[in-house]
Design an enzyme around this catalytic site. Structure first.
Site, PDB file in Angstrom:
ATOM      1  N   HIS A 366      -6.811  -0.657   9.274  1.00  0.00           N
ATOM      2  CA  HIS A 366      -6.007   0.093   8.023  1.00  0.00           C
ATOM      3  C   HIS A 366      -4.885  -0.700   7.922  1.00  0.00           C
ATOM      4  O   HIS A 366      -3.771  -0.430   7.126  1.00  0.00           O
ATOM      5  CB  HIS A 366      -5.578   1.504   8.550  1.00  0.00           C
ATOM      6  CG  HIS A 366      -6.770   2.316   8.588  1.00  0.00           C
ATOM      7  ND1 HIS A 366      -7.101   2.840   7.300  1.00  0.00           N
ATOM      8  CD2 HIS A 366      -7.475   2.989   9.557  1.00  0.00           C
ATOM      9  CE1 HIS A 366      -7.921   3.777   7.665  1.00  0.00           C
ATOM     10  NE2 HIS A 366      -8.408   3.812   8.486  1.00  0.00           N
ATOM     11  N   LYS A 557       4.934   9.385  -0.026  1.00  0.00           N
ATOM     12  CA  LYS A 557       4.178   8.894   0.957  1.00  0.00           C
ATOM     13  C   LYS A 557       5.143   8.530   2.183  1.00  0.00           C
ATOM     14  O   LYS A 557       6.384   8.802   2.249  1.00  0.00           O
ATOM     15  CB  LYS A 557       3.524   7.426   0.567  1.00  0.00           C
ATOM     16  CG  LYS A 557       4.712   6.523  -0.156  1.00  0.00           C
ATOM     17  CD  LYS A 557       3.985   5.269  -0.841  1.00  0.00           C
ATOM     18  CE  LYS A 557       3.343   5.625  -2.018  1.00  0.00           C
ATOM     19  NZ  LYS A 557       1.862   5.354  -2.014  1.00  0.00           N
ATOM     20  N   LYS A 669      -5.244  10.256  -5.856  1.00  0.00           N
ATOM     21  CA  LYS A 669      -5.090  11.833  -6.050  1.00  0.00           C
ATOM     22  C   LYS A 669      -4.491  11.834  -7.381  1.00  0.00           C
ATOM     23  O   LYS A 669      -4.487  12.882  -8.114  1.00  0.00           O
ATOM     24  CB  LYS A 669      -4.335  12.561  -4.724  1.00  0.00           C
ATOM     25  CG  LYS A 669      -5.352  12.528  -3.623  1.00  0.00           C
ATOM     26  CD  LYS A 669      -4.352  12.700  -2.297  1.00  0.00           C
ATOM     27  CE  LYS A 669      -5.056  12.176  -0.925  1.00  0.00           C
ATOM     28  NZ  LYS A 669      -4.093  12.227   0.258  1.00  0.00           N
TER      29      LYS A 669
END
Length: 823
Positions: A366, A557, A669
């Site tokens: 990631h 975030k 999203k």
């Protein structure tokens, strides 16, 4: 291979049956009455009524998987950011309308009681929410799967903002119990820690290793059912809670040692207390390593218990029945743990054990940030996991022999690929261990996977050209459009039918309406109504009034320098300065909305939060800007808050330094809900731009190659500071007390990081391009019809980014699963 799925039909359960069940649970489960029940009691009674259906399908699913002896994926993740489950479960079971109507007849509002549900505090950011989307899609696609993680008592932390600063508070999400989870004491596991390893010699001279642990900790499993869309398959998320192996020392207590009697208990329970304990301290580091081993070891024992139930002591079929996906390096310790079990308990030889092990694990990377690829001191392993250190040394020794065959005598490559990093202190590289011990390694966006092969693990890619692959991330449209944006979902149903939550590519049909004036007005009316709803939430949370007619510009975030919230902040300050110098400066009114938590030990990230809040306080109360700018920092950003922000967003800030964001899912999203991206060519932004078209996104800044070239020639942020008057003025402003009256220089750490600190994330290099992109976005918003068309096309072209597609990619490229239908 692609799983065939059919659209969910509304449940045939009559409204009366749901109403009767709610009242029955109110009486029999909670011991209260309709007349005195408050919203919390109604919520619990409704959860219990829904859970009846969930558990019945869970029973059928588990029976079906057992009878078919299915190959299953076991998703190991330190985080599962589940959010609230009531709305999700009702939609997935097709019970939302009946429940809403049943409660209305009882004088209760479903939306109100859903607010009683706390977010499950089991994660931090994108990694955890991705895991939650994936297990939703696995159940929806009828794939046999189990999620495994830790049952954190407090999760990360609850974020309060006091005098502009982040204050961390315990997030006690289970204070009043959690109606969705089931305790499974029959499946407790015992996990060893510390101690020493004894070498024994058998009659034939065979060496046998025996680990004598210094401490045994119990792992108590809690199961959270995961309901697939359509309500057929219900998989399980199994979370481990740590407990002491002996709860209480009576002798010490009776001798007057009241605290000491519980010391072992407290030590053991600390393991599952908090997500990501602050690892700035030695004790914090130890705790993190123990957490990772604890949940990985519990999970492996659980998997083996179930495997043996079907196959006894025959290990030949293990890797054909079991695949374990390591979500980042946090569970990488599972590799030597499985080797330990196979060598020391099953008494297999090394080659047989390694063959099984290396065919069982797959690893998702990631991050490209070197500091995020975990490393642990070898001495810490020696203290906590002495047997695992021996096994890691042996894995590395054998792997180095393989490297020697490929690059004879090349010690530089050996040093780079070794699991052991030599230096002032020996370190264990968990990223290298994950690659070596897995049969597949994937990145999470096309650009990220290509950089993993090219920059992060190029030699591994050369050794094993078929091991490294890509699976672009995705999100579940059930939660991130159908549930969180019901008005837009209803409009989409009306235009293209109601099966799009399972077949997101069908949203492309909305493109036909992008120029339709009536549809544009319907689409933007819903956006405006969502903005009105968010404005009320902002007022309630912060006391700040915002104008729903303004552009809602959103950056939500984790707070990290590479995500560049401070680039956004510098631009806000520049806009503010332009308005002060020229009150007639032409711009659309704009509300900048932030949501972010900073890691407790990350000082600069916390300084950026403080700066955003101080600038917000000044700007929001300055009548000279005539409300053209408002700045809002929403405290305690979490899934349930995201579900309110995302449907209301006009602009999505995806402004990480190119090459550093692996993928991002917030970008998906927001775009799915009709927000336009202002972003760099980084992570999944590149693929979003390909899908929506360059004319429907605002791309700015250096690309990956230009960032690298700038580093190679030598980047000097002072060049931008002295050559751009606006940058200089804004940075110098941070050293005054203009935003912090009486405290000059309170925001100066941001300026120092960008100048003396070398601006590692190229904020100043990208500032001018970012400012230009924002001017383009501002101009585009002035054309109402043009903006509506762009917003509609963003929603219409997000079909690729469903997590169902991601899971199909995993199934075909890596896991090789077959769907198992549950009736």
């Amino acid at each position: 291979m692609s799983a065939k799925i059919s659209v969910s039909k509304p449940s045939s359960l009559p409204k009366k049956a749901m109403k009767d069940a709610i009242v029955r649970h109110l009486h029999c489960s909670l011991g209260t009455d309709e007349n005195k029940a408050n919203n919390h009691a109604w919520w619990k009674a409704t959860c219990a009524s829904v859970q009846e259906h969930v558990l019945e399908q869970l029973r059928k699913t588990q029976k079906s998987h057992y009878m078919n002896d299915t190959r299953a994926v076991h998703y190991f993740s330190a985080e599962f950011l589940m959010g609230r489950l009531m709305s999700n479960n009702l939609h997935n079971l097709g019970l939302f309308e009946q429940t809403d109507q049943a409660l209305k007849e009882l004088g209760v509002n479903l939306i109100d009681i859903m607010e009683e549900e706390p977010d499950m505090a089991l994660g931090n950011g994108g990694l955890g929410r991705l895991a939650a989307c994936f297990i939703d899609s696995l159940a929806t696609l009828d794939m046999p799967a189990v999620g495994y993680g830790l049952h954190y008592e407090h999760g990360l932390f609850r974020q309060d903002i006091k005098n502009g600063e982040q204050i961390e508070r315990p997030d006690s999400w289970r204070d009043y119990g959690n109606p969705w989870e089931i305790c499974r004491p029959e499946s407790i596991q015992e996990i060893p820690l510390y101690g020493y390893v004894e070498t024994k010699y058998g009659e034939s001279g065979k060496i046998k290793k025996e680990w004598h642990p210094g401490l045994i900790v119990k792992g108590l499993p809690w199961d959270i059912p995961v309901v697939g869309y359509g309500g057929k398959t219900v998989n399980v998320l199994r979370l481990w809670q740590s407990q002491a192996s002996s709860y209480f020392n009576w002798d010490v207590f009776n001798a007057g040692g009241y605290v000491d009697a519980q010391r072992e208990n407290v030590q053991a329970e600390t393991i599952s207390k908090v997500l990501y304990p602050n690892d700035e301290t030695e004790a914090g580091k130890e705790l993190r390593l123990i957490q990772q081993y604890f949940f990985s070891a519990c999970s492996l024992k659980d998997i083996i218990r179930r495997y043996k139930r079907a196959h006894g002591d025959n290990w030949n079929r293990f890797s054909s029945q079991v695949v374990i996906q390591l979500n980042d390096t946090h569970p990488a310790i599972a590799i030597p743990e499985l080797m330990r079990i196979l060598l020391d308990r099953a008494e297999l030889d090394w080659d047989s054990a390694w063959k099984i092990c290396s065919k069982t694990f797959a690893y998702t990377n990631h991050t490209l940030l070197p500091e995020a690829l975990e490393k642990w001191p070898a001495r810490m392993f020696e203290k906590i996991l002495p047997r695992h250190l021996e096994i890691i040394y042996e894995i590395n020794h054998r792997f180095m022999s393989e490297v020697e065959k490929v690059w004879p005598g090349d010690n530089a490559i050996k040093q780079k690929l070794s699991i052991i990093e030599e230096g002032n202190e020996k370190m264990i590289r968990m990223g290298n261990l994950s690659v070596i011990g897995s049969f597949a390694v994937n990145g999470v966006a096309e650009i990220h996977s290509s950089l993993v092969k090219k920059n992060l693990f190029p030699e591994f890619h050369e050794m094993w050209p078929n091991k490294l692959t890509n699976v672009t991330n995705g999100i579940t449209p059930r939660r991130w459009l159908k549930a969180c944006n019901p008005k837009l979902s209803a409009l989409i149903d009306e235009k293209i039918g109601n099966d799009w939550p399972l077949h997101l590519e069908k949203l492309e049909q909305l493109s036909e309406f992008a120029d339709n004036v009536k549809f544009q007005k319907q689409f933007m009316k819903i956006k405006y109504e969502n903005k009105v709803t968010l404005a009320k939430e902002v007022l309630a949370l912060t006391g700040i009034e915002i104008n729903p007619k303004a552009i809602f510009d959103v950056q939500i975030k984790r707070l990290h320098e590479y995500k560049r919230q401070h680039l956004n902040l510098l631009h806000i300050m520049a806009l503010y300065r332009r308005l002060l110098e020229n009150p007639n400066y032409v711009m659309q009114p704009r509300v900048f909305i932030f949501g972010a938590k900073a890691a407790p030990g990350y000082k600069l990230a916390k300084d950026i939060i403080y700066a955003i809040n101080q600038v917000a306080d000044k700007v929001n109360n300055d009548k000279r800007v005539n409300s053209k700018i408002k700045v809002v920092f929403l405290p305690n950003y979490r899934v349930s808050l995201a579900e309110k922000i995302i449907p209301a967003a006009d602009i999505s800030e995806q402004i990480s330094t190119a090459g550093l964001e692996a993928s991002g899912t917030g970008n998906m999203k927001l775009s799915l809900n009709g927000a336009l991206t202002v972003g760099t060519l980084d992570g999944a932004n590149i693929e979003i731009a390909e899908e929506v078209g360059d004319e429907n996104i605002f791309i700015f800044g250096l690309n990956v190659d230009e960032v690298r070239e700038l580093d190679e020639v030598g980047y000097n942020p002072f060049d931008f500071y002295y050559n751009n008057k606006e940058i200089k003025a804004v940075l110098d402003w941070l050293e005054t007390d203009y935003f912090t009256p009486g405290k000059p220089g309170a925001l100066a750490s941001i300026k120092r990081s960008l100048l003396e600190g070398g601006d590692p994330y190229k904020v100043l290099a990208d500032f001018e391009s970012y400012s230009d992109a924002q001017k383009k976005a501002d101009k585009a918003y002035g054309d109402k019809s043009g903006w509506a068309k762009m917003a509609i096309l963003n929603t219409a072209r997000m079909g690729k980014f469903t997590s169902d597609r991601s899971i199909r990619d995993y199934v075909e490229k890596i896991w090789q699963l077959q769907p198992c239908k549950v009736e």
